[in-house]
Design an enzyme around this catalytic site. Structure first.
Site, PDB file in Angstrom:
ATOM      1  N   HIS A   8       1.440   4.895  -2.907  1.00 38.34           N
ATOM      2  CA  HIS A   8       1.633   6.271  -2.436  1.00 38.34           C
ATOM      3  C   HIS A   8       3.043   6.791  -2.710  1.00 38.34           C
ATOM      4  CE1 HIS A   8      -2.060   7.024   0.041  1.00 38.34           C
ATOM      5  NE2 HIS A   8      -2.140   5.704  -0.067  1.00 38.34           N
ATOM      6  N   HIS A  67       0.818  -1.212   0.000  1.00 37.18           N
ATOM      7  CA  HIS A  67       0.000   0.000   0.000  1.00 37.18           C
ATOM      8  C   HIS A  67       0.855   1.267   0.000  1.00 37.18           C
ATOM      9  CE1 HIS A  67      -3.329   2.548   2.128  1.00 37.18           C
ATOM     10  NE2 HIS A  67      -3.184   2.866   0.856  1.00 37.18           N
ATOM     11  N   ILE A  81      -6.673   9.025  -0.568  1.00 38.46           N
ATOM     12  CA  ILE A  81      -6.871   8.699   0.851  1.00 38.46           C
ATOM     13  C   ILE A  81      -5.835   7.667   1.262  1.00 38.46           C
ATOM     14  CG2 ILE A  81      -8.516   6.875   0.370  1.00 38.46           C
ATOM     15  CD1 ILE A  81      -8.507   9.163   3.476  1.00 38.46           C
ATOM     16  N   ASN A 103      -6.633  -0.421  -0.878  1.00 35.70           N
ATOM     17  CA  ASN A 103      -7.061   0.501   0.180  1.00 35.70           C
ATOM     18  C   ASN A 103      -8.500   0.333   0.645  1.00 35.70           C
ATOM     19  OD1 ASN A 103      -6.499   3.101   1.787  1.00 35.70           O
ATOM     20  ND2 ASN A 103      -8.342   3.616   0.641  1.00 35.70           N
ATOM     21  N   HIS A 106      -4.354   0.977  -6.363  1.00 35.45           N
ATOM     22  CA  HIS A 106      -4.544   1.568  -5.043  1.00 35.45           C
ATOM     23  C   HIS A 106      -5.930   1.268  -4.485  1.00 35.45           C
ATOM     24  CE1 HIS A 106      -5.709   4.845  -2.239  1.00 35.45           C
ATOM     25  NE2 HIS A 106      -4.547   4.502  -1.705  1.00 35.45           N
TER      26      HIS A 106
END
Length: 445
Positions: A110, A105, A445, A300, A296
């Site tokens: 990110h 993740h 997020i 997530n 993602h």
């Protein structure tokens, strides 16, 4: 003989967290309320297309040359081995929980997207065609990454407080980054690298899945192919030949800085894709859009759904599995359920973690989903581009219907059946809140 046949038929798969965790176990296990193993789990692909765990290897740093540093737990044959099996599975899931958050993740979406975004803001004008294409896929990412550094991955932050890795968290991420490869981040390449698929030009997506009923791969390939088609139409419109790529100084400066400044530790690696032809640019852009959207989303927005029941997926464990010569063994045998519960995080910590997972899994009211384009008017003079985006939007709606159909197909036992959750993480659209579905355009997020 059984295992040799299973290997030859490609029926065995491993979930391997041995090398990731082993160097850090001494530091982790030095904490009074953190206990972990470096785990390997072997799964058998059954005749029904489901995976069945058949062995779990639990390793510890070798402190005594006369005492084994690893043990293998197999499916239970009696009451005692049943509880040992439950504890072993909990330790595997604890490893998986930490690796998911820190590597899959944070690192692979990110963090690794950030250099491309920074370089795009620095070197691509807002009217540059590639900036216009990527703009919705960069929305809010820098802001959420800054917040993560303040609250999530910082010292004594959420990760160090609620996961087994404690102060080793960023070290584990840094170690994993050394093996990160951008050229392996497209979905087909990632599936092949992980041993889940093999190249097959006769298949619709160019690969053959070794686990045919693999929801993430099957649904993901639909989205990946749609992204690739959109990007190909877009790139071919603006860059009809290699000379148009070479002559675009903004484009080349963006890509150069993304690698040589943003990913400076890996800048000399030979695996970086070249940027010489339109096909090169298609591959690079499709991978960036895939990471920021579907990949993602799959990592997530299911965190609350899949991690909200802590006994099944604990973020850390507080006790190891006792051997017969350990002082705790008699307590384990007399009250195995109590021992199992005492190995889990405290109720207060579990409640706090649930609130975090709920927040991370929530879609905002102003979410923009894959297939949505709010600024099509900027291509008013390019009807071919508007038409390409329209086709892509229609494809996302068709993919949503196809995923709903698959989730109702009783032949697909990994996503349909009594007690089996439908796989909805790659359903393109969602309402606000925690829905366990929806693919936003960006890492927001």
């Amino acid at each position: 003989m059984f295992f040799l046949q299973a290997i030859e038929k490609k029926k065995l798969f491993t979930l391997d967290y041995h090398d990731v965790f082993l160097p850090f176990l001494s530091s982790i296990n030095a904490h009074p309320n953190r206990k972990a193993y470096a785990t390997r789990t072997i799964f058998l692909l059954t005749q029904f297309g489901t995976l069945k765990p058949i062995a779990i290897e639990l390793s510890l740093p070798s402190m005594n040359p006369f005492k084994p540093s690893k043990q293998v737990i197999t499916p239970p044959v009696d009451a005692t081995s049943n509880w040992q099996w439950q504890l072993a599975k909990a330790h595997v899931c604890s490893n998986d929980s930490g690796a998911h958050e820190l590597i899959q993740h944070w690192l692979r979406t990110h963090a690794c997207m950030e250099p491309f975004i920074i370089a795009a803001r620095r070197h691509l004008s807002v009217m540059h065609p590639i900036h216009k294409l990527l703009h919705p896929h960069m929305r809010y990412t820098m802001d959420i990454n800054a917040r993560a550094r303040e609250l999530l991955i910082n010292a004594d932050g959420i990760i160090e407080s609620f996961f087994s890795t404690k102060e080793c968290s960023m070290e584990i991420t840094s170690l994993a980054y050394k093996n990160w490869r951008f050229d392996m981040e497209s979905l087909p390449a990632d599936l092949i690298r992980r041993g889940i698929a093999e190249q097959d030009p006769t298949e619709p997506h160019g690969i053959k899945l070794l686990i045919e009923d693999y929801p993430y791969a099957n649904d993901g390939l639909l989205i990946w192919s749609a992204i690739e088609r959109l990007v190909k139409d877009y790139v071919n419109h603006y860059y009809p030949d290699s000379n148009s790529i070479r002559s675009d100084s903004e484009l080349n400066t963006w890509y150069y800085e993304s690698i040589n400044v943003g990913h400076a530790d890996l800048r000399h690696e030979t695996w970086w894709p070249k940027l010489s032809t339109p096909d090169d640019l298609v591959s690079i852009l499709a991978t960036l859009i895939w990471i920021s959207s579907a990949k993602h989303a799959a990592l997530n927005f299911g965190q609350y759904h899949y991690g909200g029941y802590v006994p099944v997926r604990p973020p850390y464990m507080r006790r190891l599995i006792p051997n017969e010569d350990d002082p705790e063994y008699s307590n384990f045998v007399s009250d195995p359920e109590g021992y199992f519960l005492s190995s889990l995080p405290s109720l207060k910590e579990m409640t706090s973690l649930l609130s975090v997972l709920d927040m991370l899994s929530t879609h905002s009211d102003d979410e923009e989903y894959l297939g949505d384009r709010k600024e099509l008017s900027t291509w008013r003079g390019n009807p071919e581009i508007i038409e390409a985006f329209y086709r892509f939007s229609m494809e996302m709606k068709a993919i949503e219907k196809e995923i709903d159909r698959r989730n109702s197909d009783p032949k697909l036992r990994n996503r349909c059946g009594a007690g089996v959750s439908p796989y909805q993480l790659l359903v393109p659209f969602s309402g606000p809140g925690v829905s366990c579905r929806g693919v936003p355009n960006s890492i927001s997020i």
